[in-house]
Design a protein around this motif. Sequence first.
Motif, PDB file in Angstrom:
ATOM      1  N   UNK A   1       0.850  -1.197   0.000  1.00 53.68           N
ATOM      2  CA  UNK A   1       0.000   0.000   0.000  1.00 53.68           C
ATOM      3  C   UNK A   1       0.883   1.244   0.000  1.00 53.68           C
ATOM      4  N   UNK A   2       2.026   1.163   0.683  1.00 56.06           N
ATOM      5  CA  UNK A   2       3.015   2.236   0.616  1.00 56.06           C
ATOM      6  C   UNK A   2       2.758   3.430   1.504  1.00 56.06           C
ATOM      7  N   UNK A   3       1.864   3.309   2.472  1.00 60.63           N
ATOM      8  CA  UNK A   3       1.565   4.418   3.378  1.00 60.63           C
ATOM      9  C   UNK A   3       2.057   4.038   4.774  1.00 60.63           C
ATOM     10  N   UNK A   4       3.073   4.756   5.275  1.00 62.11           N
ATOM     11  CA  UNK A   4       3.679   4.376   6.553  1.00 62.11           C
ATOM     12  C   UNK A   4       2.725   4.533   7.730  1.00 62.11           C
ATOM     13  N   UNK A   5       1.834   5.502   7.654  1.00 61.93           N
ATOM     14  CA  UNK A   5       0.858   5.679   8.733  1.00 61.93           C
ATOM     15  C   UNK A   5      -0.080   4.478   8.810  1.00 61.93           C
ATOM     16  N   UNK A   6      -0.558   4.047   7.665  1.00 61.33           N
ATOM     17  CA  UNK A   6      -1.450   2.886   7.621  1.00 61.33           C
ATOM     18  C   UNK A   6      -0.720   1.624   8.085  1.00 61.33           C
ATOM     19  N   UNK A   7       0.528   1.484   7.688  1.00 58.97           N
ATOM     20  CA  UNK A   7       1.311   0.324   8.132  1.00 58.97           C
ATOM     21  C   UNK A   7       1.419   0.314   9.656  1.00 58.97           C
ATOM     22  N   UNK A   8       1.683   1.470  10.252  1.00 65.28           N
ATOM     23  CA  UNK A   8       1.774   1.561  11.713  1.00 65.28           C
ATOM     24  C   UNK A   8       0.450   1.209  12.384  1.00 65.28           C
TER      25      UNK A   8
END
Length: 335
Positions: free
Chosen positions: A142-149
Amino acid sequence: MASRWWRWRRGCSWKPAARSPGPGSPGRAGPLGPSAAAEVRAQVHRRKGLDLSQIPYINLVKHLTSACPNVCRISRHVQASQRAIALIAEMIHTASLVHDDVIDDASSRRGKHTVNKIWGEKKAVLAGDLILSAASIALARIGNTTVISILTQVIEDLVRGEFLQLGSKENENERFAHYLEKTFKKTASLIANSCKAVSVLGCPDPVVHEIAYQYGKNVGIAFQLIDDVLDFTSCSDQMGKPTSADLKLGLATGPVLFACQQFPEMNAMIMRRFSLPGDVDRARQYVLQSDGVQQTTYLAQQYCHEAIREISKLRPSPERDALIQLSEIVLTRDK
């Protein structure tokens, strides 16, 4: 009693600590992206006899995505990355069920043989790990660090929830707080953080992110409370698994903890995790003779009301109404 616990709960929060946001953009699905990961999950679901046309997280994402633009004034179209969140949530959920069945030595789920019953514990553990790894790859793409966190917090909560379930508290007040925290980590965290992740991808407003999170958290806790009620009120055919399963596993859920207020002799059984002959049957009778089921249902209603209050902060729309209806359905399900 339930109203007292609800007042206590209003002052508590198990929301994960805020993470610093990072840049993000929808990723592209590769050979091991969402489609491949979804196929792994699909194979397990087909083995379990589930209807793949009715994926709950897909419907939740669709309604939440369309409801949020009423605040942010952006497209109501579900992005590929948001749909990927639904698939990832389903895979994390499926992996946790496969692992739970190993831990609980369960032989059936939803009326079907469990993975560990068919292929054994070792292969079941590896199957759960495979599904979880596929979910992790899809999440990274997905490439979104906030979503990964946000979504990695779910995996941490699932493990911490299992550890909480292994323990118990002697003090009555601590025991109920322990139960609600375990309920959040094992069940509600996935729904809450999935809702938040979808809102992050679709809307830049932190207020909307918090609304989505609180909605998911309250619906998730209510869902598990009703699940604990059904363990005492539904038959095995309806549930697709043996009733009183939690008691047999040594777990004191909401109905048991409320019943303990009327039957203090249950305290000893709770502390020894219903391990003596006859404990499970006696505890079940105490619960049915008490108002434990009613109190737990009332508490679930309070959580659903809180979910409705949160989502009602968004502007009126058919999608918002669908989310409100979803929270009401949680209370009326019978399996």
